[in-house]
Design a protein around this motif. Structure first.
Motif, PDB file in Angstrom:
ATOM      1  N   GLY A  12     -14.530 -69.544  83.046  1.00 18.69           N
ATOM      2  CA  GLY A  12     -15.380 -70.731  82.897  1.00 18.69           C
ATOM      3  C   GLY A  12     -15.062 -71.558  81.665  1.00 18.69           C
ATOM      4  N   SER A  15     -14.842 -76.328  81.553  1.00 19.00           N
ATOM      5  CA  SER A  15     -15.869 -77.308  81.187  1.00 19.00           C
ATOM      6  C   SER A  15     -15.584 -77.941  79.826  1.00 19.00           C
ATOM      7  CB  SER A  15     -17.227 -76.577  81.157  1.00 19.00           C
ATOM      8  OG  SER A  15     -18.251 -77.458  80.819  1.00 19.00           O
ATOM      9  N   ILE A  19     -19.082 -73.867  76.185  1.00 21.85           N
ATOM     10  CA  ILE A  19     -18.867 -72.796  75.211  1.00 21.85           C
ATOM     11  C   ILE A  19     -17.477 -72.170  75.416  1.00 21.85           C
ATOM     12  CG2 ILE A  19     -19.646 -70.466  74.560  1.00 21.85           C
ATOM     13  CD1 ILE A  19     -22.538 -71.454  75.322  1.00 21.85           C
ATOM     14  N   ASP A  38     -11.176 -70.743  86.053  1.00 21.52           N
ATOM     15  CA  ASP A  38     -12.347 -71.593  86.282  1.00 21.52           C
ATOM     16  C   ASP A  38     -12.358 -72.060  87.725  1.00 21.52           C
ATOM     17  OD1 ASP A  38     -14.309 -73.327  84.067  1.00 21.52           O
ATOM     18  OD2 ASP A  38     -14.281 -73.972  86.169  1.00 21.52           O
ATOM     19  N   LEU A  39     -13.552 -72.179  88.258  1.00 22.10           N
ATOM     20  CA  LEU A  39     -13.754 -72.680  89.611  1.00 22.10           C
ATOM     21  C   LEU A  39     -13.091 -74.048  89.779  1.00 22.10           C
ATOM     22  CD1 LEU A  39     -15.360 -72.022  92.195  1.00 22.10           C
ATOM     23  CD2 LEU A  39     -17.351 -73.114  91.168  1.00 22.10           C
ATOM     24  N   CYS A  64     -10.084 -70.405  90.067  1.00 14.64           N
ATOM     25  CA  CYS A  64     -10.553 -69.103  90.562  1.00 14.64           C
ATOM     26  C   CYS A  64     -12.061 -69.129  90.721  1.00 14.64           C
ATOM     27  CB  CYS A  64     -10.156 -68.019  89.557  1.00 14.64           C
ATOM     28  SG  CYS A  64     -10.827 -66.387  89.916  1.00 14.64           S
ATOM     29  N   ASP A  65     -12.525 -68.610  91.852  1.00 11.21           N
ATOM     30  CA  ASP A  65     -13.966 -68.412  92.037  1.00 11.21           C
ATOM     31  C   ASP A  65     -14.228 -66.947  91.724  1.00 11.21           C
ATOM     32  OD1 ASP A  65     -16.541 -68.002  92.823  1.00 11.21           O
ATOM     33  OD2 ASP A  65     -16.295 -68.847  94.841  1.00 11.21           O
ATOM     34  N   ILE A  66     -14.842 -66.687  90.583  1.00 10.84           N
ATOM     35  CA  ILE A  66     -15.006 -65.285  90.157  1.00 10.84           C
ATOM     36  C   ILE A  66     -15.952 -64.491  91.056  1.00 10.84           C
ATOM     37  CG2 ILE A  66     -14.356 -65.700  87.737  1.00 10.84           C
ATOM     38  CD1 ILE A  66     -17.456 -65.376  87.133  1.00 10.84           C
ATOM     39  N   ASN A  92     -17.601 -65.575  80.354  1.00  9.56           N
ATOM     40  CA  ASN A  92     -18.347 -66.776  79.973  1.00  9.56           C
ATOM     41  C   ASN A  92     -18.882 -67.576  81.164  1.00  9.56           C
ATOM     42  OD1 ASN A  92     -18.921 -69.243  78.122  1.00  9.56           O
ATOM     43  ND2 ASN A  92     -17.456 -70.032  79.631  1.00  9.56           N
ATOM     44  N   SER A 143     -24.604 -63.530  77.422  1.00  9.62           N
ATOM     45  CA  SER A 143     -25.964 -63.375  77.932  1.00  9.62           C
ATOM     46  C   SER A 143     -26.745 -64.610  77.494  1.00  9.62           C
ATOM     47  CB  SER A 143     -26.572 -62.064  77.416  1.00  9.62           C
ATOM     48  OG  SER A 143     -27.887 -61.923  77.900  1.00  9.62           O
ATOM     49  N   TYR A 159     -32.374 -66.493  86.470  1.00  8.09           N
ATOM     50  CA  TYR A 159     -31.398 -66.596  85.374  1.00  8.09           C
ATOM     51  C   TYR A 159     -31.695 -65.550  84.300  1.00  8.09           C
ATOM     52  CZ  TYR A 159     -28.660 -68.738  81.568  1.00  8.09           C
ATOM     53  OH  TYR A 159     -27.761 -68.987  80.541  1.00  8.09           O
ATOM     54  N   LYS A 163     -29.141 -62.587  83.270  1.00  5.25           N
ATOM     55  CA  LYS A 163     -28.631 -62.487  81.907  1.00  5.25           C
ATOM     56  C   LYS A 163     -29.040 -61.154  81.275  1.00  5.25           C
ATOM     57  CE  LYS A 163     -26.142 -66.068  81.381  1.00  5.25           C
ATOM     58  NZ  LYS A 163     -24.710 -65.833  81.663  1.00  5.25           N
ATOM     59  N   GLY A 190     -29.088 -69.379  72.195  1.00  7.35           N
ATOM     60  CA  GLY A 190     -30.301 -70.129  72.529  1.00  7.35           C
ATOM     61  C   GLY A 190     -29.870 -71.445  73.140  1.00  7.35           C
ATOM     62  N   ILE A 192     -27.931 -74.455  73.497  1.00  4.59           N
ATOM     63  CA  ILE A 192     -26.632 -74.963  73.033  1.00  4.59           C
ATOM     64  C   ILE A 192     -26.321 -76.240  73.805  1.00  4.59           C
ATOM     65  CG2 ILE A 192     -24.171 -74.441  72.695  1.00  4.59           C
ATOM     66  CD1 ILE A 192     -26.013 -72.442  71.225  1.00  4.59           C
ATOM     67  N   THR A 194     -24.478 -78.276  75.885  1.00  5.29           N
ATOM     68  CA  THR A 194     -23.359 -78.303  76.848  1.00  5.29           C
ATOM     69  C   THR A 194     -23.859 -79.005  78.118  1.00  5.29           C
ATOM     70  OG1 THR A 194     -23.872 -76.298  78.113  1.00  5.29           O
ATOM     71  CG2 THR A 194     -22.681 -75.973  76.040  1.00  5.29           C
TER      72      THR A 194
HETATM   73  P1  NAD Z   1     -20.878 -74.960  81.397  1.00  2.00           P
HETATM   74  O1  NAD Z   1     -21.616 -75.334  82.624  1.00  2.00           O
HETATM   75  O2  NAD Z   1     -20.491 -75.995  80.404  1.00  2.00           O
HETATM   76  O3  NAD Z   1     -19.572 -74.152  81.801  1.00  2.00           O
HETATM   77  C1  NAD Z   1     -19.597 -73.148  82.774  1.00  2.00           C
HETATM   78  C2  NAD Z   1     -18.230 -73.053  83.396  1.00  2.00           C
HETATM   79  O4  NAD Z   1     -18.237 -71.999  84.372  1.00  2.00           O
HETATM   80  C3  NAD Z   1     -17.782 -74.322  84.120  1.00  2.00           C
HETATM   81  O5  NAD Z   1     -16.493 -74.690  83.674  1.00  2.00           O
HETATM   82  C4  NAD Z   1     -17.776 -73.907  85.604  1.00  2.00           C
HETATM   83  O6  NAD Z   1     -16.784 -74.573  86.363  1.00  2.00           O
HETATM   84  C5  NAD Z   1     -17.496 -72.415  85.488  1.00  2.00           C
HETATM   85  N1  NAD Z   1     -17.925 -71.683  86.686  1.00  2.00           N
HETATM   86  C6  NAD Z   1     -19.118 -71.783  87.332  1.00  2.00           C
HETATM   87  N2  NAD Z   1     -19.111 -70.990  88.424  1.00  2.00           N
HETATM   88  C7  NAD Z   1     -17.896 -70.379  88.455  1.00  2.00           C
HETATM   89  C8  NAD Z   1     -17.285 -69.463  89.362  1.00  2.00           C
HETATM   90  N3  NAD Z   1     -17.930 -69.035  90.450  1.00  2.00           N
HETATM   91  N4  NAD Z   1     -16.031 -69.042  89.086  1.00  2.00           N
HETATM   92  C9  NAD Z   1     -15.360 -69.497  88.004  1.00  2.00           C
HETATM   93  N5  NAD Z   1     -15.893 -70.361  87.125  1.00  2.00           N
HETATM   94  C10 NAD Z   1     -17.142 -70.808  87.354  1.00  2.00           C
HETATM   95  O7  NAD Z   1     -21.766 -73.813  80.691  1.00  2.00           O
HETATM   96  P2  NAD Z   1     -21.979 -73.386  79.164  1.00  2.00           P
HETATM   97  O8  NAD Z   1     -23.241 -73.982  78.699  1.00  2.00           O
HETATM   98  O9  NAD Z   1     -20.744 -73.553  78.384  1.00  2.00           O
HETATM   99  O10 NAD Z   1     -22.295 -71.824  79.384  1.00  2.00           O
HETATM  100  C11 NAD Z   1     -21.337 -70.807  79.232  1.00  2.00           C
HETATM  101  C12 NAD Z   1     -22.058 -69.469  79.296  1.00  2.00           C
HETATM  102  O11 NAD Z   1     -23.019 -69.377  78.247  1.00  2.00           O
HETATM  103  C13 NAD Z   1     -22.822 -69.225  80.599  1.00  2.00           C
HETATM  104  O12 NAD Z   1     -22.681 -67.872  80.975  1.00  2.00           O
HETATM  105  C14 NAD Z   1     -24.258 -69.509  80.208  1.00  2.00           C
HETATM  106  O13 NAD Z   1     -25.177 -68.822  81.024  1.00  2.00           O
HETATM  107  C15 NAD Z   1     -24.277 -69.029  78.779  1.00  2.00           C
HETATM  108  N6  NAD Z   1     -25.337 -69.638  77.978  1.00  2.00           N
HETATM  109  C16 NAD Z   1     -25.381 -71.001  77.779  1.00  2.00           C
HETATM  110  C17 NAD Z   1     -26.413 -71.545  77.009  1.00  2.00           C
HETATM  111  C18 NAD Z   1     -26.541 -73.030  76.749  1.00  2.00           C
HETATM  112  O14 NAD Z   1     -27.577 -73.453  76.219  1.00  2.00           O
HETATM  113  N7  NAD Z   1     -25.547 -73.837  77.078  1.00  2.00           N
HETATM  114  C19 NAD Z   1     -27.392 -70.710  76.468  1.00  2.00           C
HETATM  115  C20 NAD Z   1     -27.319 -69.346  76.698  1.00  2.00           C
HETATM  116  C21 NAD Z   1     -26.285 -68.822  77.457  1.00  2.00           C
END
Ligand code: NAD
Length: 253
Positions: A12, A15, A19, A38-39, A64-66, A92, A143, A159, A163, A190, A192, A194
């Motif tokens: 992932g 994006s 993160i 990444d998907l 890739c679809d994980i 991630n 998480s 969710y 997590k 917490g 973030i 994005t």
């Molecule tokens: P994001 O949406 O910016 O990025 C997620 C990425 O995962 C995307 O690039 C998406 O294409 C990819 N993805 C989704 N489904 C997929 C699949 N089936 N196979 C492969 N790739 C796939 O998200 P983010 O905010 O950067 O979050 C990253 C991680 O951090 C996540 O696990 C999220 O739950 C966790 N998180 C985020 C926050 C926040 O506030 N942003 C807070 C706590 C935890």
């Protein structure tokens, strides 16, 4: 081995404001070669090209679809020996949903678990035998504070439950793989900034959330990326089974 002899696999990380991509940058700056699954194939390739160019490490991006075992097998076959062995994995990729429990369907519940939990299993199950064999590995799960405090940020019950499953996964795997030189830790961010909420957490609700934070701001991706990179260091081998909060004080326990 030094980290330049190893590759970190990050799911992932396509994006642009996510993160994962920020973490790929900090890990590459620390000398790691990078593999991104990444998907969104175009974003995975774009991230890899950007990282290779900026940090002079090997970087590969694969669509890739994980959630799909065949897709993960295919991605790892494509990766093959084109980069050094996988020394670290950052689980991630994740999706969220704010649907209240009284409205959530079984289908949505399964989708949240499919990406966050089963997806992490699909990748982790495939890269850990090599880590155990080589006697070195670093695994980090993304998480969330939602797992610890029972939602209250954006994600709903599905969710938070998914997590929290990642925390159990982290702890039990740390126990099993510790003797093989593999550490397994979780970070629990917490709020973030994005695109994971698809813009659904803006305005009044966000202002209220930020106002309640001891540090008075929401987090940025660099806050999380630095911590993950620290946990992946060879020198961090005595840290395992731990959960690290990066939440600006949103949840202090
Ligand atoms: P994001 O949406 O910016 O990025 C997620 C990425 O995962 C995307 O690039 C998406 O294409 C990819 N993805 C989704 N489904 C997929 C699949 N089936 N196979 C492969 N790739 C796939 O998200 P983010 O905010 O950067 O979050 C990253 C991680 O951090 C996540 O696990 C999220 O739950 C966790 N998180 C985020 C926050 C926040 O506030 N942003 C807070 C706590 C935890």
């Amino acid at each position: 081995m030094t980290v330049s002899d190893k590759t970190v696999l990050i799911t992932g990380a396509g994006s642009k404001r996510g993160i994962g991509r920020a973490t790929a940058h900090t890990l590459a700056a620390a000398g790691w070669n990078i593999a991104i699954l990444d998907l969104d194939e175009a974003s995975a390739k774009d991230a890899a090209a950007e990282i290779g160019e900026q940090h002079g490490v090997q970087a590969v991006g694969i669509g890739c679809d994980i959630t799909d075992e065949a897709s993960v097998d295919n991605a790892l076959a494509v990766l093959g020996d084109s980069v050094p062995p996988v020394g670290a994995l950052v689980n991630n990729a994740g999706i969220t949903s704010p649907t209240p429990f009284l409205d959530v369907t079984g289908e949505e519940w399964d989708r949240i678990f499919a990406v966050n939990v089963r997806g992490a299993f699909n990748v982790t199950r495939r890269v850990t035998p090599g880590m155990a064999e080589r006697g070195f590995g670093r695994i980090v799960f993304l998480s969330s504070v939602s797992a610890e405090r029972g939602g209250g940020v954006f994600g709903g019950v599905a969710y938070s439950a998914a997590k929290a499953a990642e925390l159990g996964f982290t702890r039990a795997l740390a126990r099993e793989l510790g003797p093989r030189g593999v550490t397994v830790n979780a970070v629990a961010p917490g709020l973030i900034d994005t695109d994971i909420t698809g813009g659904a957490l803006e305005g009044e609700r966000k202002t209220q959330l930020v106002a309640g934070l001891p540090v008075g701001r929401n987090g940025n991706v660099a806050d999380v990326a630095d911590l993950i990179t620290y946990l992946c260091r060879e020198e961090s081998g005595y840290i395992t089974g731990a959960t690290y909060d990066v939440n600006g004080g949103a949840h202090i326990h």
